[in-house]
Design a protein around this motif. Structure first.
Motif, PDB file in Angstrom:
ATOM      1  N   ARG A  21       0.824  -1.224   0.000  1.00 59.02           N
ATOM      2  CA  ARG A  21       0.000   0.000   0.000  1.00 59.02           C
ATOM      3  C   ARG A  21       0.850   1.263   0.000  1.00 59.02           C
ATOM      4  O   ARG A  21       0.390   2.339  -0.349  1.00 59.02           O
ATOM      5  CB  ARG A  21      -0.978  -0.003   1.170  1.00 59.02           C
ATOM      6  N   GLY A  22       2.101   1.149   0.434  1.00 54.27           N
ATOM      7  CA  GLY A  22       3.032   2.267   0.333  1.00 54.27           C
ATOM      8  C   GLY A  22       2.795   3.406   1.305  1.00 54.27           C
ATOM      9  O   GLY A  22       3.226   4.535   1.063  1.00 54.27           O
ATOM     10  N   SER A  23       2.141   3.136   2.436  1.00 52.36           N
ATOM     11  CA  SER A  23       1.878   4.218   3.385  1.00 52.36           C
ATOM     12  C   SER A  23       1.727   3.669   4.800  1.00 52.36           C
ATOM     13  O   SER A  23       1.472   2.480   5.006  1.00 52.36           O
ATOM     14  CB  SER A  23       0.606   4.975   3.000  1.00 52.36           C
ATOM     15  N   LEU A  24       1.894   4.568   5.764  1.00 60.74           N
ATOM     16  CA  LEU A  24       1.661   4.280   7.169  1.00 60.74           C
ATOM     17  C   LEU A  24       0.744   5.359   7.728  1.00 60.74           C
ATOM     18  O   LEU A  24       0.966   6.547   7.479  1.00 60.74           O
ATOM     19  CB  LEU A  24       2.968   4.261   7.962  1.00 60.74           C
TER      20      LEU A  24
ATOM     21  N   ILE B 173       3.822   8.959   4.788  1.00 61.85           N
ATOM     22  CA  ILE B 173       3.244   9.099   6.127  1.00 61.85           C
ATOM     23  C   ILE B 173       1.907   9.827   5.997  1.00 61.85           C
ATOM     24  O   ILE B 173       1.856  10.988   5.592  1.00 61.85           O
ATOM     25  CB  ILE B 173       4.180   9.880   7.068  1.00 61.85           C
ATOM     26  N   LYS B 174       0.834   9.138   6.302  1.00 57.87           N
ATOM     27  CA  LYS B 174      -0.506   9.732   6.263  1.00 57.87           C
ATOM     28  C   LYS B 174      -0.835  10.184   7.684  1.00 57.87           C
ATOM     29  O   LYS B 174      -1.277   9.402   8.522  1.00 57.87           O
ATOM     30  CB  LYS B 174      -1.526   8.716   5.747  1.00 57.87           C
ATOM     31  N   ARG B 175      -0.578  11.457   7.938  1.00 60.41           N
ATOM     32  CA  ARG B 175      -0.674  11.995   9.301  1.00 60.41           C
ATOM     33  C   ARG B 175      -2.062  12.541   9.601  1.00 60.41           C
ATOM     34  O   ARG B 175      -2.655  13.250   8.799  1.00 60.41           O
ATOM     35  CB  ARG B 175       0.378  13.087   9.497  1.00 60.41           C
ATOM     36  N   GLU B 176      -2.546  12.229  10.792  1.00 58.41           N
ATOM     37  CA  GLU B 176      -3.798  12.788  11.295  1.00 58.41           C
ATOM     38  C   GLU B 176      -3.555  13.324  12.694  1.00 58.41           C
ATOM     39  O   GLU B 176      -2.959  12.640  13.533  1.00 58.41           O
ATOM     40  CB  GLU B 176      -4.889  11.720  11.328  1.00 58.41           C
ATOM     41  N   VAL B 177      -3.962  14.555  12.948  1.00 60.80           N
ATOM     42  CA  VAL B 177      -3.806  15.138  14.275  1.00 60.80           C
ATOM     43  C   VAL B 177      -4.852  14.541  15.211  1.00 60.80           C
ATOM     44  O   VAL B 177      -6.034  14.444  14.866  1.00 60.80           O
ATOM     45  CB  VAL B 177      -3.942  16.667  14.224  1.00 60.80           C
ATOM     46  N   ALA B 178      -4.409  14.112  16.383  1.00 62.72           N
ATOM     47  CA  ALA B 178      -5.312  13.512  17.370  1.00 62.72           C
ATOM     48  C   ALA B 178      -4.919  13.977  18.760  1.00 62.72           C
ATOM     49  O   ALA B 178      -3.781  14.371  19.007  1.00 62.72           O
ATOM     50  CB  ALA B 178      -5.249  11.987  17.280  1.00 62.72           C
TER      51      ALA B 178
ATOM     52  N   GLY C 241      -6.481  -0.433  16.377  1.00 60.41           N
ATOM     53  CA  GLY C 241      -6.063  -0.577  14.989  1.00 60.41           C
ATOM     54  C   GLY C 241      -6.397   0.601  14.101  1.00 60.41           C
ATOM     55  O   GLY C 241      -6.245   0.525  12.875  1.00 60.41           O
ATOM     56  N   LYS C 242      -6.811   1.731  14.705  1.00 54.87           N
ATOM     57  CA  LYS C 242      -7.175   2.893  13.901  1.00 54.87           C
ATOM     58  C   LYS C 242      -5.963   3.484  13.196  1.00 54.87           C
ATOM     59  O   LYS C 242      -6.065   3.998  12.076  1.00 54.87           O
ATOM     60  CB  LYS C 242      -7.838   3.954  14.785  1.00 54.87           C
ATOM     61  N   TYR C 243      -4.808   3.454  13.859  1.00 50.93           N
ATOM     62  CA  TYR C 243      -3.564   3.985  13.290  1.00 50.93           C
ATOM     63  C   TYR C 243      -2.471   2.923  13.364  1.00 50.93           C
ATOM     64  O   TYR C 243      -2.509   2.034  14.221  1.00 50.93           O
ATOM     65  CB  TYR C 243      -3.093   5.222  14.063  1.00 50.93           C
ATOM     66  N   ASP C 244      -1.479   3.065  12.490  1.00 51.66           N
ATOM     67  CA  ASP C 244      -0.319   2.173  12.532  1.00 51.66           C
ATOM     68  C   ASP C 244       0.639   2.560  13.654  1.00 51.66           C
ATOM     69  O   ASP C 244       1.252   1.693  14.283  1.00 51.66           O
ATOM     70  CB  ASP C 244       0.437   2.200  11.197  1.00 51.66           C
ATOM     71  N   LEU C 245       0.809   3.851  13.854  1.00 45.16           N
ATOM     72  CA  LEU C 245       1.731   4.335  14.879  1.00 45.16           C
ATOM     73  C   LEU C 245       1.325   5.725  15.323  1.00 45.16           C
ATOM     74  O   LEU C 245       0.499   6.384  14.670  1.00 45.16           O
ATOM     75  CB  LEU C 245       3.180   4.335  14.389  1.00 45.16           C
ATOM     76  N   GLY C 246       1.925   6.173  16.432  1.00 44.88           N
ATOM     77  CA  GLY C 246       1.588   7.487  16.958  1.00 44.88           C
ATOM     78  C   GLY C 246       2.808   8.194  17.513  1.00 44.88           C
ATOM     79  O   GLY C 246       3.786   7.547  17.918  1.00 44.88           O
ATOM     80  N   THR C 247       2.751   9.531  17.513  1.00 47.63           N
ATOM     81  CA  THR C 247       3.781  10.340  18.156  1.00 47.63           C
ATOM     82  C   THR C 247       3.105  11.350  19.071  1.00 47.63           C
ATOM     83  O   THR C 247       2.012  11.826  18.796  1.00 47.63           O
ATOM     84  CB  THR C 247       4.653  11.099  17.133  1.00 47.63           C
TER      85      THR C 247
END
Length: 314
Positions: free
Chosen positions: A71-74, A114-119, A131-137
């Motif tokens: 899929r080429g994205s996280l 990197i498909k970033r979403e602010v949370a 499982g909503k996101y692959d990873l978080g910062t």
């Protein structure tokens, strides 16, 4: 009762810090060209590009699960609050910060978008588990409690510290007993709140008045509480405190209290951790790692090597 989106919260925090930065230069003429106007405030958030030149590392990319490579994205959830971790530039849209640069650089090493979403900070770790996101910062400190349900890949070492007004009698906090009888401001859902709650018994055992913990979801509100005397001391990240007190008159950093490794956060048992660890270590090898830390003034937070869910620093 009103609600606030993570983006709106971060914008208000960034706006407060920008206002505080302007207050530092209020004695000037206000002309942007002389270093005392709005341009001086915005210049405090560095915008140097240290990521675009990062190259893909086939060896690291090969460690990604086949489905991710296809899929080429996280999908990444980012908590955005205040620099140097993550904030908005004055345009209100562009994200900047140490966490932003590291995530983007890791994506480049792995050859994925990197498909970033602010949370919201408090929402990210539960969302990873679902499982909503692959990873978080979010400057997530690696603690033994969190390791029970979350996997981490470390990229810096930060930790817990204190700041106060310059007129405070506090000079250094070496024991939480020194906070007895004081009001402590900190972030909601953080390791700081947990530390304070778990050690509240210390004041009672010492026969002293308990400290009063005030938690804030917005960094701007936290600092306002200190400036206005509604709080006596702030407990937050070492890097965040050092950055913030430079922007605001009348405040000072007290000391580091406890160091913690900080990592990308993942669902427990993630197959992504080896690839992300390899990417961070590649960034160390090619010099990008040091350039990111230099950009954000966080050189003392460097780690020797990235690790997967190491034990909490005691």
């Amino acid at each position: 009762m009103t609600t606030s989106t993570p983006r709106a919260t971060a914008l208000r925090a960034a706006a407060f810090l920008a206002t505080a930065a302007l207050a530092l230069t209020a004695c000037g003429s206000g002309d942007p060209s002389d270093g005392t106007g709005p341009a001086a405030a915005t210049a405090r958030i560095p915008t140097t590009d240290v990521v675009s030149g990062v190259k893909k590392d086939p060896a690291a990319a090969k460690l990604l699960p086949a489905g991710v490579r296809a899929r080429g994205s996280l999908s990444l959830a980012s908590s955005v609050g205040s620099p140097p971790s993550a904030t908005y530039l004055p345009d209100g849209r562009t994200l900047a910060g140490q966490d932003i640069d590291f995530a983007d650089a890791v994506g480049k090493v792995l050859g994925v978008r990197i498909k970033r979403e602010v949370a919201g900070f408090e929402a990210i770790l539960p969302a990873l588990g679902s499982g909503k996101y692959d990873l978080g910062t979010g400057n997530f400190g690696v603690t033994d409690e969190r390791r029970r349900t979350i996997d981490f890949v470390t990229y810096v070492n930060d930790g817990q510290g204190f700041a106060a007004r310059k007129d405070s009698p506090l000079r250094k906090v070496t024991s939480l007993r020194q906070l007895c009888g004081l009001t402590v401001a900190t972030g909601a859902g953080t390791t700081f709140e947990t530390t304070l709650e778990e050690n509240a018994h210390l004041c009672k055992e010492a026969g002293k008045q308990p400290y009063d913990v005030k938690t804030y979801a917005e960094q701007g509100a936290l600092w306002i509480s200190l400036q206005q005397g509604r709080s006596d001391v702030v407990m937050s990240t070492i890097n965040g405190l050092r950055y913030a007190v430079k922007q605001q008159p009348g405040l000072r950093f007290l000391n580091e209290f406890k160091r913690l490794d900080v990592g990308f956060a993942f669902k427990k048992g993630t197959p992504l951790a080896p690839a992300v660890r390899a990417a961070v270590n590649r960034l160390k090898k090619d010099g990008t790692y040091d350039r990111i830390l230099k950009k954000w003034g966080t050189g003392p937070s460097a780690i020797a090597t990235s690790r997967i869910s190491p034990p909490e620093v005691k």
